[in-house]
Design a protein around this motif. Structure first.
Motif, PDB file in Angstrom:
ATOM      1  N   ARG A 243      40.422  63.465  30.041  1.00 40.67           N
ATOM      2  CA  ARG A 243      39.182  63.768  29.325  1.00 40.67           C
ATOM      3  C   ARG A 243      38.313  64.764  30.070  1.00 40.67           C
ATOM      4  O   ARG A 243      38.044  64.618  31.259  1.00 40.67           O
ATOM      5  CB  ARG A 243      38.386  62.483  29.085  1.00 40.67           C
ATOM      6  CG  ARG A 243      39.054  61.497  28.161  1.00 40.67           C
ATOM      7  CD  ARG A 243      38.211  60.238  27.996  1.00 40.67           C
ATOM      8  NE  ARG A 243      36.962  60.511  27.284  1.00 40.67           N
ATOM      9  CZ  ARG A 243      35.996  59.592  27.094  1.00 40.67           C
ATOM     10  NH1 ARG A 243      36.156  58.374  27.595  1.00 40.67           N
ATOM     11  NH2 ARG A 243      34.904  59.908  26.438  1.00 40.67           N
ATOM     12  N   VAL A 244      37.843  65.776  29.330  1.00 37.81           N
ATOM     13  CA  VAL A 244      36.900  66.763  29.836  1.00 37.81           C
ATOM     14  C   VAL A 244      35.795  66.915  28.802  1.00 37.81           C
ATOM     15  O   VAL A 244      36.064  67.005  27.602  1.00 37.81           O
ATOM     16  CB  VAL A 244      37.556  68.138  30.060  1.00 37.81           C
ATOM     17  CG1 VAL A 244      36.524  69.134  30.596  1.00 37.81           C
ATOM     18  CG2 VAL A 244      38.737  68.038  31.010  1.00 37.81           C
ATOM     19  N   SER A 245      34.544  66.937  29.269  1.00 42.91           N
ATOM     20  CA  SER A 245      33.413  67.172  28.381  1.00 42.91           C
ATOM     21  C   SER A 245      32.656  68.401  28.855  1.00 42.91           C
ATOM     22  O   SER A 245      32.417  68.573  30.055  1.00 42.91           O
ATOM     23  CB  SER A 245      32.473  65.965  28.350  1.00 42.91           C
ATOM     24  OG  SER A 245      31.377  66.206  27.490  1.00 42.91           O
ATOM     25  N   GLN A 246      32.297  69.259  27.910  1.00 45.89           N
ATOM     26  CA  GLN A 246      31.568  70.488  28.240  1.00 45.89           C
ATOM     27  C   GLN A 246      30.098  70.321  27.874  1.00 45.89           C
ATOM     28  O   GLN A 246      29.773  69.743  26.838  1.00 45.89           O
ATOM     29  CB  GLN A 246      32.173  71.671  27.478  1.00 45.89           C
ATOM     30  CG  GLN A 246      31.601  73.021  27.888  1.00 45.89           C
ATOM     31  CD  GLN A 246      32.095  74.134  26.979  1.00 45.89           C
ATOM     32  OE1 GLN A 246      32.022  74.026  25.762  1.00 45.89           O
ATOM     33  NE2 GLN A 246      32.586  75.211  27.570  1.00 45.89           N
ATOM     34  N   GLY A 247      29.203  70.868  28.719  1.00 46.92           N
ATOM     35  CA  GLY A 247      27.774  70.659  28.512  1.00 46.92           C
ATOM     36  C   GLY A 247      26.941  71.918  28.527  1.00 46.92           C
ATOM     37  O   GLY A 247      26.039  72.061  29.353  1.00 46.92           O
ATOM     38  N   LEU A 248      27.216  72.854  27.633  1.00 45.73           N
ATOM     39  CA  LEU A 248      26.408  74.064  27.544  1.00 45.73           C
ATOM     40  C   LEU A 248      25.050  73.756  26.899  1.00 45.73           C
ATOM     41  O   LEU A 248      24.878  72.751  26.216  1.00 45.73           O
ATOM     42  CB  LEU A 248      27.138  75.113  26.705  1.00 45.73           C
ATOM     43  CG  LEU A 248      28.534  75.534  27.204  1.00 45.73           C
ATOM     44  CD1 LEU A 248      29.147  76.533  26.227  1.00 45.73           C
ATOM     45  CD2 LEU A 248      28.455  76.117  28.603  1.00 45.73           C
ATOM     46  N   VAL A 249      24.071  74.651  27.126  1.00 43.47           N
ATOM     47  CA  VAL A 249      22.776  74.541  26.454  1.00 43.47           C
ATOM     48  C   VAL A 249      22.909  75.204  25.091  1.00 43.47           C
ATOM     49  O   VAL A 249      23.177  76.405  24.995  1.00 43.47           O
ATOM     50  CB  VAL A 249      21.657  75.210  27.270  1.00 43.47           C
ATOM     51  CG1 VAL A 249      20.330  75.136  26.511  1.00 43.47           C
ATOM     52  CG2 VAL A 249      21.528  74.550  28.634  1.00 43.47           C
ATOM     53  N   VAL A 250      22.740  74.413  24.032  1.00 41.85           N
ATOM     54  CA  VAL A 250      22.974  74.878  22.662  1.00 41.85           C
ATOM     55  C   VAL A 250      21.759  74.543  21.810  1.00 41.85           C
ATOM     56  O   VAL A 250      21.329  73.387  21.747  1.00 41.85           O
ATOM     57  CB  VAL A 250      24.250  74.213  22.091  1.00 41.85           C
ATOM     58  CG1 VAL A 250      24.406  74.532  20.618  1.00 41.85           C
ATOM     59  CG2 VAL A 250      25.474  74.677  22.866  1.00 41.85           C
ATOM     60  N   ILE A 251      21.191  75.561  21.142  1.00 43.12           N
ATOM     61  CA  ILE A 251      19.941  75.383  20.389  1.00 43.12           C
ATOM     62  C   ILE A 251      20.097  75.954  18.984  1.00 43.12           C
ATOM     63  O   ILE A 251      19.817  77.135  18.738  1.00 43.12           O
ATOM     64  CB  ILE A 251      18.758  76.079  21.105  1.00 43.12           C
ATOM     65  CG1 ILE A 251      18.713  75.692  22.585  1.00 43.12           C
ATOM     66  CG2 ILE A 251      17.446  75.728  20.416  1.00 43.12           C
ATOM     67  CD1 ILE A 251      17.664  76.457  23.383  1.00 43.12           C
ATOM     68  N   PRO A 252      20.551  75.147  18.013  1.00 46.66           N
ATOM     69  CA  PRO A 252      20.625  75.640  16.637  1.00 46.66           C
ATOM     70  C   PRO A 252      19.242  75.752  16.017  1.00 46.66           C
ATOM     71  O   PRO A 252      18.360  74.925  16.283  1.00 46.66           O
ATOM     72  CB  PRO A 252      21.468  74.577  15.929  1.00 46.66           C
ATOM     73  CG  PRO A 252      21.270  73.336  16.736  1.00 46.66           C
ATOM     74  CD  PRO A 252      21.060  73.771  18.145  1.00 46.66           C
ATOM     75  N   THR A 253      19.061  76.750  15.187  1.00 43.36           N
ATOM     76  CA  THR A 253      17.726  77.044  14.638  1.00 43.36           C
ATOM     77  C   THR A 253      17.671  76.928  13.123  1.00 43.36           C
ATOM     78  O   THR A 253      16.704  77.375  12.504  1.00 43.36           O
ATOM     79  CB  THR A 253      17.306  78.467  15.040  1.00 43.36           C
ATOM     80  OG1 THR A 253      18.268  79.408  14.511  1.00 43.36           O
ATOM     81  CG2 THR A 253      17.226  78.625  16.545  1.00 43.36           C
ATOM     82  N   ASP A 254      18.668  76.318  12.491  1.00 40.14           N
ATOM     83  CA  ASP A 254      18.756  76.316  11.027  1.00 40.14           C
ATOM     84  C   ASP A 254      17.472  75.845  10.357  1.00 40.14           C
ATOM     85  O   ASP A 254      16.979  76.471   9.418  1.00 40.14           O
ATOM     86  CB  ASP A 254      19.929  75.438  10.588  1.00 40.14           C
ATOM     87  CG  ASP A 254      21.238  75.898  11.193  1.00 40.14           C
ATOM     88  OD1 ASP A 254      21.973  76.643  10.528  1.00 40.14           O
ATOM     89  OD2 ASP A 254      21.521  75.512  12.341  1.00 40.14           O
ATOM     90  N   SER A 255      16.920  74.723  10.803  1.00 40.58           N
ATOM     91  CA  SER A 255      15.714  74.181  10.174  1.00 40.58           C
ATOM     92  C   SER A 255      14.464  74.386  11.020  1.00 40.58           C
ATOM     93  O   SER A 255      13.420  73.806  10.726  1.00 40.58           O
ATOM     94  CB  SER A 255      15.909  72.683   9.889  1.00 40.58           C
ATOM     95  OG  SER A 255      15.993  71.954  11.111  1.00 40.58           O
ATOM     96  N   ALA A 256      14.557  75.196  12.066  1.00 43.96           N
ATOM     97  CA  ALA A 256      13.408  75.431  12.945  1.00 43.96           C
ATOM     98  C   ALA A 256      12.352  76.266  12.232  1.00 43.96           C
ATOM     99  O   ALA A 256      12.663  77.127  11.398  1.00 43.96           O
ATOM    100  CB  ALA A 256      13.864  76.146  14.213  1.00 43.96           C
TER     101      ALA A 256
END
Length: 347
Positions: A243-256
């Motif tokens: 098992r490997v988990s990736q932790g990038l900073v992700v900021i979706p703006t669809d409803s922002a």
């Protein structure tokens, strides 16, 4: 207009999680901790598979993630709860093993402890309070993780057991939670750490930071992270299933709102210069923050060499945003970005 199809990844996204730092105001720390618990509860309602908390000492963030996750375990029923990561330089591995096993049992086997090694930050300034008599003798290397692994996995920690008077003693850490030893994660950003975690049967947490160990460029974050993942799996007993988990900073703006989008873009822009080249003596290389619509982010992730190699993520929430910002980001992640990546919410 129909959205353009996103190319499939080599590993369909199976688990979607998020990571929060749990900031609080020194004048009202309870409110900040409550906000973190509310965010975890929201994550469960949205179908996220996991919620992770960062660890901060002598700062205005979560200093006791195990205690926070103990509370979260009683306010949720399904979502997995993780630490990313506990710096073991601040911990006694045997005592930590007791706490982890206790919370894992209380949660019904949902705890995913992530740890790392190395001296505590600002060690020269804090060692007098932390290790007043043993600072020079403390082992801050991988041996500290091995002690934790043994304690969690039930290896005897004393040569005494049995009954003494009216009390009964065990030779291993109690309580013992049988599945916890398979759910220990190592937070690594170097090739050596990735191999070590694999050799010791741990899971691997990757983040938005890696070590650019080659002295000369070009330095490509995704390719470096990919090399770590492959080295980890090559060393792990489970091989490609490790098992490997990736932790990038992700900021979706669809409803922002327009104001939120402007703040998010400003936040990412201020952090972008550090992604251009390795930083400091440790040669740390940072990944760019991903800001945009879910479709735009999905396309960038599908082009990311390391993302294509994983089927679990714990996307990191930005440090300094407001509670309502996190609600918007998590809602868009679960309802728009996750499905664009092939993920389906849990029950």
């Amino acid at each position: 207009m129909m959205e353009a199809p996103v190319p499939p990844t080599s590993r369909p996204l199976r688990k979607l999680g998020f990571l929060t730092i749990g900031l609080f105001d020194e004048e009202d720390p309870r409110r900040g901790h409550e906000s973190t618990l509310e965010i975890i509860e929201l994550g469960e309602r949205l179908g996220f598979d996991s919620a992770w908390v960062r660890h901060r000492h002598l700062q205005y963030g979560i200093s006791s993630p195990v205690a926070v996750l103990s509370a979260a375990s009683q306010r949720t029923r399904r979502i997995e709860l993780g630490t990313a990561v506990i710096p073991l330089g601040w911990e006694n591995p045997l005592r930590l093993a007791e706490d982890l096993a206790t919370v894992d049992l209380l949660s019904g086997g949902r705890l995913n402890p992530g740890v790392s090694v190395g001296p505590p930050m600002h060690f020269d300034q804090v060692k007098g309070a932390l290790y007043p008599n043993t600072a020079d003798a403390e082992d801050f290397g991988y041996g500290r993780v091995e002690r934790l692994l043994d304690a969690v996995r039930g290896v005897p920690v004393t040569d005494f057991s049995g009954t003494e008077g009216f009390e009964t003693f065990s030779d291993r850490v109690q309580p013992h939670s049988p599945g916890l030893g398979r759910r220990l994660w190592y937070g690594g950003g170097s090739l050596r750490s990735a191999r070590w975690a694999g050799e010791h049967g741990m899971n691997l947490l990757t983040s938005s930071v890696v070590k650019a160990e080659a002295p000369h460029g070009p330095h490509d974050f995704a390719e470096i992270q990919l090399s770590h993942i492959r080295a980890f799996r090559a060393a792990h007993p489970d091989g490609e299933a490790a098992r490997v988990s990736q932790g990038l900073v992700v900021i979706p703006t669809d409803s922002a709102s327009p104001g939120q989008r402007a703040r998010y873009e400003k936040y990412a822009a201020e952090r972008t210069p550090r992604t251009a080249a390795p930083q400091g003596p440790a040669r740390l290389l940072f990944a760019p923050d991903l800001v945009g619509t879910s479709q735009e982010i999905a396309e960038r992730l599908h082009a990311h060499a390391a993302f294509r190699e994983v089927d679990e993520v714990a996307f990191a929430l930005p440090f300094t945003f407001e509670h309502e910002d996190y609600v918007q980001i998590l809602t868009d992640t679960a309802t728009k970005l996750g499905p664009a990546l092939g993920w389906r919410p849990g029950d």
